[in-house]
Write an enzyme that holds these catalytic residues in place. Sequence first.
Site, short mmCIF file in Angstrom:
data_model
loop_
_atom_site.label_atom_id
_atom_site.label_comp_id
_atom_site.label_asym_id
_atom_site.label_seq_id
_atom_site.Cartn_x
_atom_site.Cartn_y
_atom_site.Cartn_z
N SER A 42 6.16 6.38 -5.57
CA SER A 42 5.75 6.49 -4.17
C SER A 42 6.22 5.32 -3.33
O SER A 42 6.48 5.45 -2.15
CB SER A 42 4.24 6.57 -4.08
OG SER A 42 3.67 6.97 -5.28
N ASP A 47 -6.06 4.45 -7.56
CA ASP A 47 -5.07 5.48 -7.86
C ASP A 47 -4.91 5.65 -9.37
O ASP A 47 -3.80 5.67 -9.89
CB ASP A 47 -3.73 5.10 -7.21
CG ASP A 47 -2.75 6.26 -7.18
OD1 ASP A 47 -3.18 7.43 -7.25
OD2 ASP A 47 -1.54 6.00 -7.08
P1 ADP Z 1 4.39 6.49 -9.12
O1 ADP Z 1 4.42 6.20 -7.68
O2 ADP Z 1 4.71 7.90 -9.47
O3 ADP Z 1 3.15 5.96 -9.74
P2 ADP Z 1 5.85 4.17 -10.02
O4 ADP Z 1 6.67 3.62 -8.92
O5 ADP Z 1 4.60 3.47 -10.35
O6 ADP Z 1 5.61 5.72 -9.79
O7 ADP Z 1 6.74 4.23 -11.32
C1 ADP Z 1 7.98 4.91 -11.36
C2 ADP Z 1 8.39 5.13 -12.79
O8 ADP Z 1 8.53 3.89 -13.46
C3 ADP Z 1 7.39 5.94 -13.59
O9 ADP Z 1 8.12 6.83 -14.41
C4 ADP Z 1 6.69 4.93 -14.46
O10 ADP Z 1 6.31 5.50 -15.69
C5 ADP Z 1 7.74 3.84 -14.64
N1 ADP Z 1 7.12 2.51 -14.74
C6 ADP Z 1 6.28 1.94 -13.85
N2 ADP Z 1 5.87 0.73 -14.25
C7 ADP Z 1 6.48 0.51 -15.45
C8 ADP Z 1 6.46 -0.58 -16.41
N3 ADP Z 1 5.72 -1.68 -16.20
N4 ADP Z 1 7.20 -0.45 -17.55
C9 ADP Z 1 7.94 0.66 -17.76
N5 ADP Z 1 8.00 1.71 -16.92
C10 ADP Z 1 7.29 1.65 -15.77
#
Ligand code: ADP
Length: 279
Positions: free
Chosen positions: A18, A141
């Site tokens: 997002s 969230d």
């Molecule tokens: P959303 O807005 O859908 O919550 P994020 O921006 O938080 O999405 O995350 C985007 C992608 O990156 C997701 O597929 C999530 O699983 C991955 N991701 C987020 N944080 C981490 C992390 N610390 N380590 C590995 N993957 C991550």
Amino acid sequence: NTICVDDYTVVGLIGSGSFGKVYKIIRKSDGKVLVWKEIHYGSMTDKEKQLLVGEVNIIKDLRHAFIVRYYDRIIDRENKKIYIIMEYCPCGDLSNFVKKLKKDKKSLDEEQVWRIFCQLAMALKECHVRKEGSPKIIHRDIKPGNIMLDDNHDVKLGDFGLARMLGEDSHYAKTNVGTPYYMSPEQINEKAYDEKSDIWSLGCVIYELCMLSPPFEAMNHLSLAQKINKGQYPAVSSKYTRVLSDLIRSMLTVDSSRRPSVDEICVSANIVHRIKDTQ
Ligand code: ADP
Ligand code: MG
């Protein structure tokens, strides 16, 4: 000696969310693998920017085994970007985990659900029950996509409070919000909410671990809101114990004042006991 973007090597894109894109990175000084979330703040209102910086300041002090560890932030004024540097969680998130179980026609057994439940309750307790003088942190969230897994299959609650920015007339609110399956009645009705909203969302997540679908599903926002407001959902499978389904039911209490606190949940779940058993 302030850190800057050049102190890291970008390995590749992990995913888009997002608020921006998440990349796998390597810290040049010691080769440590981390991630950063790149957020473009050019299109944010001043209020959103303030909230973003405020949130980052809150989460940077959260240190807990079951919470994604935040390391640092870099502000690139020239390109109007902020990079939030955090722990890399190599095993994806609970949302993908549940999808895979469903696809393979598998389900979790009672003990596996309790293990994740206990870890998430402990993470939430760290946020909601603070030392004298420290402000409570509300996640806002909690959903499977914001719960990461590490290579031990331990959970890491992530993506803290960035959701707070989703106020009215926000550019982000309009363009980037998925279906709010995990929102509490007070959130979906845009009323004041507190840490009990996180308890509702936790209830939805634990339900989904048992049933592999969220408790409240609908084709559109209005009918979803109606279901959430009634608090009616398909019963948890009898494969699971009454203790577990009753605890889920208590978390999905529509009246937030009657919903249990994280402390009450830890007592009901007999967490001290279970953590010993599962280790
Ligand atoms: P959303 O807005 O859908 O919550 P994020 O921006 O938080 O999405 O995350 C985007 C992608 O990156 C997701 O597929 C999530 O699983 C991955 N991701 C987020 N944080 C981490 C992390 N610390 N380590 C590995 N993957 C991550
Ligand atoms: Mg996220």
